[in-house]
Each structure stands twice: as C-alpha cells, then as structure tokens.
Write a protein that holds these residues in place. Structure first.
Motif: not given
Length: 369
Positions: A162-163, A165-167, A169
């Motif tokens: 998730n981390q 994927e957030n980066q 994004h």
C-alpha cells in the motif's frame, strides 16, 4: 519455635518480577506475609540468553528459601524478547504470568511510582504478582504459532504494498514524473504481490495439514464476510481463544471495550478503547463491510439497529466487527456449527450489547497495539 521459623510460617508466597529488555533481565524477588506486608528479598541482573536461564533459576532458589511456598514469575509482554524465558519457565512447570505493558504501566502509576527504570519496573511487577491474582501464561501451539508469524508477515507485506502504491500514485499526479523511481515502485509492487500470494498459500497449506484446526476454521469461514485469512488471523492472535473465560475479556483484549468520558453535567464522546490487539481490529475492518453487504443476517440486523439509532454508518460497522469476533468465539468455544438463522431469545441482552458498541471517528485500522 524460633524467630526464624515464626517468620517462615507467616509468609504466603514469593514473586519474581522480571523487567525484560533485548539483552538483559532485571529481576526482583519479593515475598508477602499474612499481614499483607511485602518485603524485597533480592534484586539483580541476568543476561537475556538461554544459556543464562539455569543460573537465573539457581539465583532465584537461593533467595526463595522456603521451598514449601509457591513462586510466581511475572513479566511484561515486550514484543518477542520475553518469549524465550517464558517458554523456558513453562517447560520447567513453573508458574508464569505475562501482563500487557499498558496494564503494568497503570499499576505502577497507581502505587505512586513517578520515576521509571528497570529496577523500579521489576519491583513493581513483583508487587503486582503478589497483590493480584494474575492468570497463568499459556504458550501458543506449534501450528498456531507458525500461523501467527505468517499472518503478521502477510499484514506487513500488505502495508508495504500500500505504501508503494501511494508513492506511485503521488508520482503519477505530480508535475514532474520520475520514470526511474516509478519503474522501481512498479517492480516492488509486483514483488509484494508475489510474496503475498505465496504467504496465502503457505497459510492454507499449514491449516490443511492440521486435522484439528482445519474443520474448525472452515466452520468459521461459513460466516458471510469472513475469509480464510481473516479467520486465521483471529485464531492466531487469540491462540485459539485460549485463556478467555468470557466474551468480555475477549472484547477488552481486542480493544472493542467502551471508554466513557463523563464528569458531572459534562458528557463527552463515548468510544472504544483501542487498547488491545490492533491486528484483530485491522483484519475485521473489511469483513464487517462484506457481512453487511452480503446480508449476513445477524450482522445486517445489528448494523441497521445501530445506524437507525445513531445515523452514523461507521458506528454500525464497528458494531459488526465486534459481533463477528464474538460469533467466532461462541462457535469455536462450543465447537458447534454456524447457523445463520439462529437468533437469541434474550432480546434485552442483545439490545444492551448494541448500546455498548460506540467507535471513535474513522476506521479502527490505524491504531497500534
């Protein structure tokens, strides 16, 4: 009768308080007499290695001179650093109690300790073991221990994914896109996906090999909203619900117990404490949505009642989280089949339980244990 014998017969029990750190054990031997007076017999430091545990027991026996009196060993649950000693003492058939750090912290404050160091903590744990009837520690079974390690590893991988994927994004929506960083993040996400799948397969394989765990976990998976991973996490984190005498203890352990904020005429927000195992609350977040979405009868009815009363959906979903947990507990403890159409005859008790479910704002995923 000599003075020494009189003092000996007046004693009730010994307690060894152990403050655990990565490299050392600060220990304190205390004793209580029939008048409730607590006396510190000795204190010292031991290396936190299995090779030093034999000498630790020899030192303890030297200061617990009355062999007819019971001895209790009390320590805090400090990550994994306490586990080797706890296992060693358990295998020696000695009485061991492992308390949560927040419980020990509040106890030390209650007896007036303002300073904090290893020796003070060890003395406080020894006194706590003498004054309170602490539960005996029971280790995880071999398979459940392995499942716990795998489910925790799965959650860590999911958080890292998730981390990343957030980066990714953030980079895609920034003014200047760094293709090199983006390429690395995409590789990381693929790697995490692969490791997550492998971990799932290993958990499934381990459960399939256990003839006792498999049918009971499959029975819990019949509850709409709960999958193999969520059930495995609950069972692993609670050690198959061992040590819980009632639902109230399980609710408190998981952080779903209610904290009121009221004084005089002022009434603050009532919320769940979140002082407990955050992994259980995190893994039940999505199953609660799915249980309502797919129409699990008990959970859907509970959600509708809470939402009708509060007009806040998240309160209803947190109520469903707690309901899923207590359903798992009841089915596991009674070793019974899940009946989705079962309803309790005690409607009053059900309504009282509903009133006690009040969450904080937001989800319950972002709280540490």
């Amino acid at each position: 009768m000599t003075k020494q014998n009189q003092n000996s017969t007046a004693l009730l029990r010994y307690c060894v308080g152990i403050d655990v750190s990565k490299d050392t054990l600060q220990v304190c031997v205390s004793v209580i007499d029939v008048n409730g007076k607590i006396t510190i017999k000795a204190s010292g430091k031991v290396i936190n290695k299995t090779t030093a545990f034999d000498s630790f027991l020899t030192w303890t026996a030297k200061h617990c001179k009355d062999k007819s009196l019971p001895v209790r060993y009390v320590m805090e649950s400090t990550g994994v650093y306490h586990e080797q000693l706890a296992w060693y003492l358990f295998q020696k058939d000695l009485a061991v109690s492992v308390v949560l750090p927040n419980k020990a912290k509040h106890y030390l404050k209650s007896i007036g300790n303002k300073s904090k160091n290893d020796l003070i903590d060890a003395r406080g744990l020894a006194q706590m073991g003498l004054e309170q009837n602490l539960k005996l520690w029971e280790p995880l079974s071999k398979n459940i221990c392995q499942i716990r390690m795998l489910t925790r590893h799965y959650q860590t991988l999911q958080e890292l994914k998730n981390q990343s994927e957030n980066q990714k994004h953030a980079i895609l929506h920034s003014r200047a896109i760094d293709k090199f960083t983006l390429k690395h993040l995409e590789k990381l996400i693929k790697l995490y996906d692969k490791q997550i799948d492998e971990t799932k397969q290993e958990i499934t394989k381990l459960i399939d090999k256990d003839p006792i765990l498999k049918p009971r976990i499959e029975q819990l998976c019949k509850i709409k909203g709960l999958g193999l991973l969520s059930v495995a996490t609950i069972v692993a984190e609670t050690n198959g619900f061992t040590g819980f005498e009632n639902i109230r203890q399980l609710v408190s352990f998981s952080g779903y117990d209610v904290v009121e904020n009221q004084s005089g005429n002022r009434v603050g927000k009532t919320r769940i404490s979140k002082k407990g195992n955050s992994r259980i609350r995190r893994i039940l977040h999505l199953p609660a949505f799915n249980a309502v979405r797919f129409g699990e009868p008990t959970c859907q009815a509970l959600f509708e009642r809470v939402f009708e009363r509060t007009k806040i959906k998240m309160k209803g979903y947190v109520a469903v989280q707690k309901k899923l947990l207590t359903l798992c507990y009841a089915i596991w403890k009674n070793d019974t089949k899940y009946d989705p159409n079962y309803s309790s005859n005690n409607v009053k008790e059900q309504k009282n339980m509903d009133k006690k479910i009040v969450p904080t704002s937001g989800t319950t995923q972002d709280i540490a244990a």
